[in-house]
Scaffold this motif. Structure first.
Motif, PDB file in Angstrom:
ATOM      1  N   HIS A   1      -5.998   5.253  -6.424  1.00 35.87           N
ATOM      2  CA  HIS A   1      -5.265   5.642  -7.434  1.00 35.87           C
ATOM      3  C   HIS A   1      -4.963   4.226  -8.232  1.00 35.87           C
ATOM      4  CE1 HIS A   1      -4.628   9.103  -4.643  1.00 35.87           C
ATOM      5  NE2 HIS A   1      -4.282   8.079  -3.637  1.00 35.87           N
TER       6      HIS A   1
ATOM      7  N   ARG B   1     -13.655  12.891  -7.002  1.00 35.76           N
ATOM      8  CA  ARG B   1     -12.767  12.154  -6.479  1.00 35.76           C
ATOM      9  C   ARG B   1     -12.063  12.822  -5.062  1.00 35.76           C
ATOM     10  NH1 ARG B   1      -9.685  10.330  -3.742  1.00 35.76           N
ATOM     11  NH2 ARG B   1      -7.807   9.232  -4.207  1.00 35.76           N
TER      12      ARG B   1
ATOM     13  N   GLU C   1       0.919   4.509   0.598  1.00 36.91           N
ATOM     14  CA  GLU C   1       1.274   6.128   0.805  1.00 36.91           C
ATOM     15  C   GLU C   1       1.185   6.578   2.001  1.00 36.91           C
ATOM     16  OE1 GLU C   1      -1.083   8.033  -1.994  1.00 36.91           O
ATOM     17  OE2 GLU C   1      -3.125   7.834  -1.229  1.00 36.91           O
ATOM     18  N   HIS C   2       0.268   6.030   2.996  1.00 31.14           N
ATOM     19  CA  HIS C   2      -0.007   6.720   4.097  1.00 31.14           C
ATOM     20  C   HIS C   2       1.156   6.197   5.334  1.00 31.14           C
ATOM     21  CE1 HIS C   2      -4.426   7.166   3.287  1.00 31.14           C
ATOM     22  NE2 HIS C   2      -3.664   7.869   2.357  1.00 31.14           N
TER      23      HIS C   2
ATOM     24  N   HIS D   1      -7.969   2.664  -1.850  1.00 33.65           N
ATOM     25  CA  HIS D   1      -8.211   2.984  -0.518  1.00 33.65           C
ATOM     26  C   HIS D   1      -9.719   2.357  -0.158  1.00 33.65           C
ATOM     27  CE1 HIS D   1      -5.328   5.989  -0.389  1.00 33.65           C
ATOM     28  NE2 HIS D   1      -5.612   6.775  -1.241  1.00 33.65           N
TER      29      HIS D   1
HETATM   30 ZN    ZN Z   1      -4.643   8.606  -1.679  1.00 33.56          ZN
END
Ligand code: ZN
Ligand code: MLT
Length: 466
Positions: free
Chosen positions: A376, A327, A422-423, A383
């Motif tokens: 996730h 992963r 999250e980015h 993603h």
């Molecule tokens: Zn990530």
């Protein structure tokens, strides 16, 4: 606007020392960009303060001369949040990289912003404690940047994001004022908590110059189960089955195509005998003598329901690490294909329907693109990475990807999700912020920025336009 006259550079050198003002092209290129691939760095200079006082002096001077400032941490961002494309002055925190103290009774660590995530993780380990925020870039990402982007990663399902671990914070605002926020308190009911405004603000309100970080107990024997599924529709059923019985620390997924790249690039063996369309990586705390049996019986239950086809379990920490590679190594294994990246989220229960619709749409409209899904899933965070076909130029590819962004974000909006889990927004997603935040919210965001940064010198052009 060019501001970097000899006189200005001399003033900066007076603040930090002349060796800490950099104008060589190597430095400008290195500090001017992050892990985002399609942006061109063009900063005018880099300055590296060694203290809060020096940072305050730089901000005060930048206000006087209207010099745009860009913060630079580990530069592992993927949305261009720390890219300097417009003759900015980069303020890099590499010299402010010390762990300054530890209070065992409070389980608090006092850190400068340039402390690298892994450095804090190791420090915690020495104290027999645990810093749980973890991701593939832990070896180079810095705490200041993690807080400025509210970094997430692979253990969010159990421990939450960076926000959950910041117990206090000192910031230098865009006006150059020093604020000491929350001072390590666990409970503090005294009105607006500015700490949480600065977390996730992407450097647009001020610089984070000190962090008080809370540590946790060490998880007991984290054990990994890797499962193969053919029907992604069942992923939430599998999540619920494991979540109801075990204390999960991670629940990740990846498609067979994503796995294949990791296996090929790193000359690994496939983890399971059966070929499956999707894989989930479940990590749980092996807390009692029954947990392994529970994991086994939960696997059998999922197998008998027809939800999973195959699986394997780790028997040691090194086994677990090997399974994590399938992963964790995806991003590095595909980086040479200049992937177009997305990090969207929807509510966990909606992930299967969302992904089904997205996959159908993308394969209909762009059959020539190879799309990899991973992420996730236990946090509802997917993603989407599209690899550049070898027969088109990077320019043509990114142009087409802008259309893809429209399709993906329309769907995210339809599902009530977030265009960035999250980015962060940075420059890449700035035009699309309205897909996840209302016009009223954006007006309030701009008003807040004006209060902390009246001259719009803090990371201008990122997240929102002032
Ligand atoms: Zn990530
Ligand atoms: C990851 O979770 O591996 C990264 O956040 C995703 C990416 O590189 O797109």
């Amino acid at each position: 606007m060019e501001w970097n006259t000899e006189e200005v550079l001399k003033n900066l050198a007076d603040i930090v020392g002349s060796q800490w003002v950099k104008i060589e092209s190597d430095d400008l290129n290195r500090y001017g960009k992050d892990w985002t691939t399609n942006l061109n760095p063009k900063p005018s200079a880099v300055v590296l303060p060694a203290s809060i006082e020096e940072t305050q002096a730089i901000v005060a001077f930048a206000n006087e001369r209207e010099i745009p400032l860009v913060p630079s941490g580990g530069r592992t961002g993927l949305s261009g949040g720390s890219v300097a494309e417009n003759h900015e002055l980069i303020v890099a925190f590499d010299r402010m990289n010390k762990i300054m103290g530890f209070n065992a009774a409070d389980r608090l660590v006092f850190c400068q912003p340039g402390v690298v995530t892994e450095q804090l993780q190791k420090f915690a380990e020495e104290k027999e404690l645990f810093y749980p925020v973890d991701f593939a870039s832990s070896g180079s990402s810095q705490l200041g940047g993690n807080a400025a982007t509210n970094a997430g990663g692979i253990k969010v399902i159990r421990y939450g994001m960076t926000r959950n671990w910041i117990q206090g914070m000192k910031v230098v605002t865009g006006e150059g004022k020093l604020l000491d926020l929350n001072r390590g308190l666990t409970k503090n009911a005294t009105g607006y908590d500015f700490r949480h405004l600065f977390i996730g603000s992407e450097g647009t309100l001020g610089f984070i110059v000190e962090l008080t970080v809370r540590l946790s107990s060490f998880p007991k024997d984290p054990t990994v189960v890797l499962l193969g599924l053919n029907d992604f529709a069942e992923v939430t059923a599998v999540l619920n089955a494991f979540q109801n019985k075990l204390n999960l620390t991670a629940f990740e997924f990846f498609s067979d195509k994503a796995l294949q790249y990791v296996v090929d690039e790193n000359s690994l063996q496939m983890p399971l005998d059966s070929a499956c369309d999707f894989y989930t990586l479940v990590e749980f705390e092996n807390e009692t003598s029954f947990d392994l049996e529970i994991a086994q019986s939960t696997f059998e239950y999922c197998f008998n329901q027809g939800w999973v086809l195959d699986g394997t379990i780790s028997h040691s920490a090194s086994d677990a690490k090997k399974l994590w590679r399938f992963r964790e190594d995806i991003t590095a294994s595909i980086s040479k294909y200049s992937p177009y990246k997305n990090d969207i989220s929807v509510r966990v229960s909606m992930v299967p329907a969302f992904l089904k619709e997205l996959d159908e749409l993308l394969s209909q409209v762009y059959p020539e693109f190879e799309t990899l899904f991973f992420g996730h899933v236990g946090d509802g965070n997917i993603h989407v990475n599209i690899l550049k076909p070898s027969n088109i130029t990077i320019e043509v590819f990114y142009k087409k990807c802008e259309e893809v962004t429209g399709i993906v974000f329309d769907l995210v909006q339809k599902f009530g999700g977030s265009i960035s889990a999250e980015h962060g927004i940075g420059v890449l997603k700035k035009p699309y912020l309205c897909y996840s935040r209302s016009d009223e919210e954006i007006i309030y965001m701009k008003a807040i920025k004006r209060i902390f940064d009246p001259n719009n010198i803090m990371n201008p052009g990122k997240l929102i336009d002032a």
